[in-house]
Design a protein around this motif. Structure first.
Motif, PDB file in Angstrom:
ATOM      1  N   ILE A 169      20.873  43.137  36.979  1.00  0.00           N
ATOM      2  CA  ILE A 169      22.082  43.303  36.162  1.00  0.00           C
ATOM      3  C   ILE A 169      21.759  44.096  34.902  1.00  0.00           C
ATOM      4  CG2 ILE A 169      23.786  42.061  34.753  1.00  0.00           C
ATOM      5  CD1 ILE A 169      23.842  39.935  36.996  1.00  0.00           C
ATOM      6  N   GLN A 195      23.375  47.650  33.689  1.00  0.00           N
ATOM      7  CA  GLN A 195      23.983  47.824  32.372  1.00  0.00           C
ATOM      8  C   GLN A 195      23.359  49.011  31.640  1.00  0.00           C
ATOM      9  OE1 GLN A 195      23.395  43.867  30.819  1.00  0.00           O
ATOM     10  NE2 GLN A 195      25.412  43.174  31.496  1.00  0.00           N
ATOM     11  N   SER A 205      27.705  50.140  38.443  1.00  0.00           N
ATOM     12  CA  SER A 205      27.905  48.858  39.111  1.00  0.00           C
ATOM     13  C   SER A 205      27.476  48.933  40.569  1.00  0.00           C
ATOM     14  CB  SER A 205      29.370  48.427  39.021  1.00  0.00           C
ATOM     15  OG  SER A 205      30.177  49.370  39.706  1.00  0.00           O
ATOM     16  N   LEU A 229      27.589  45.321  41.878  1.00  0.00           N
ATOM     17  CA  LEU A 229      28.019  44.265  40.960  1.00  0.00           C
ATOM     18  C   LEU A 229      29.528  44.153  41.055  1.00  0.00           C
ATOM     19  CD1 LEU A 229      25.942  44.971  37.730  1.00  0.00           C
ATOM     20  CD2 LEU A 229      25.393  43.472  39.631  1.00  0.00           C
ATOM     21  N   SER A 287      32.772  42.220  39.264  1.00  0.00           N
ATOM     22  CA  SER A 287      33.239  41.392  38.147  1.00  0.00           C
ATOM     23  C   SER A 287      34.426  40.558  38.581  1.00  0.00           C
ATOM     24  CB  SER A 287      33.653  42.273  36.966  1.00  0.00           C
ATOM     25  OG  SER A 287      32.519  42.894  36.431  1.00  0.00           O
ATOM     26  N   GLN A 288      34.441  39.319  38.146  1.00  0.00           N
ATOM     27  CA  GLN A 288      35.545  38.405  38.431  1.00  0.00           C
ATOM     28  C   GLN A 288      35.883  37.635  37.168  1.00  0.00           C
ATOM     29  OE1 GLN A 288      34.485  35.649  41.509  1.00  0.00           O
ATOM     30  NE2 GLN A 288      35.130  37.009  43.145  1.00  0.00           N
ATOM     31  N   ALA A 289      37.142  37.222  37.067  1.00  0.00           N
ATOM     32  CA  ALA A 289      37.564  36.342  35.978  1.00  0.00           C
ATOM     33  C   ALA A 289      37.830  34.965  36.572  1.00  0.00           C
ATOM     34  CB  ALA A 289      38.809  36.886  35.304  1.00  0.00           C
ATOM     35  N   GLU A 322      34.580  35.831  32.297  1.00  0.00           N
ATOM     36  CA  GLU A 322      34.145  36.930  33.147  1.00  0.00           C
ATOM     37  C   GLU A 322      32.778  36.590  33.731  1.00  0.00           C
ATOM     38  OE1 GLU A 322      35.544  39.937  34.106  1.00  0.00           O
ATOM     39  OE2 GLU A 322      37.379  39.204  33.160  1.00  0.00           O
ATOM     40  N   ILE A 323      32.658  36.725  35.033  1.00  0.00           N
ATOM     41  CA  ILE A 323      31.370  36.513  35.685  1.00  0.00           C
ATOM     42  C   ILE A 323      31.037  37.757  36.495  1.00  0.00           C
ATOM     43  CG2 ILE A 323      31.603  34.012  35.808  1.00  0.00           C
ATOM     44  CD1 ILE A 323      32.096  34.546  38.886  1.00  0.00           C
ATOM     45  N   THR A 324      29.772  37.944  36.750  1.00  0.00           N
ATOM     46  CA  THR A 324      29.331  39.077  37.545  1.00  0.00           C
ATOM     47  C   THR A 324      28.630  38.559  38.786  1.00  0.00           C
ATOM     48  OG1 THR A 324      29.021  40.405  35.552  1.00  0.00           O
ATOM     49  CG2 THR A 324      27.920  41.169  37.541  1.00  0.00           C
TER      50      THR A 324
END
Length: 115
Positions: free
Chosen positions: A30, A34, A39, A50, A52-54, A106-108
């Motif tokens: 990760i 970055q 991603s 990668l 991303s989710q909320a 937010e999670i990855t």
């Protein structure tokens, strides 16, 4: 039985070590993404992505106050996002009532596939 318990203990220790190493490797991947501001990338025969989710993290006190019927709380016993989503989907609870009862986090997710 001693051998079984001993082997179980050994495997649990190995599992902890493996999970720790996975966490460290995940963090490194990760960080790499970055730094490169990407991603998705390929590494040899592997494809890294990668996602991303909320996720909703509910405040139990606020959620309890937002429920139309205190009996619903017994069904939940504690805030479980999957159960709450199910109650919303069934129309038992309106999404609007829940508006101030959670924070979005937010999670990855890391996905590594072999090409």
């Amino acid at each position: 039985m001693d051998k079984i318990v001993k082997r179980y203990y050994q495997l649990k220790q190995q599992q902890k070590e493996t999970e720790q190493e996975l966490k460290e490797l995940r963090d490194q991947i990760i960080s790499f993404c970055q730094e490169k501001e990407t991603s998705e990338f390929a590494a040899g025969p592997y494809r890294v992505k990668l996602i991303s989710q909320a996720r909703k993290e509910f405040d139990d006190a606020k959620l309890y106050g937002a429920l139309p019927d205190p009996e619903l709380w017994r069904m939940l016993s504690k805030s479980d996002p999957a159960k709450i989503a199910g109650l919303v989907k069934l129309g038992v609870i309106k999404e609007e009532r829940l508006q101030d009862t959670y924070a979005l986090k937010e999670i990855t997710l890391l996905q590594v596939d072999k090409r």
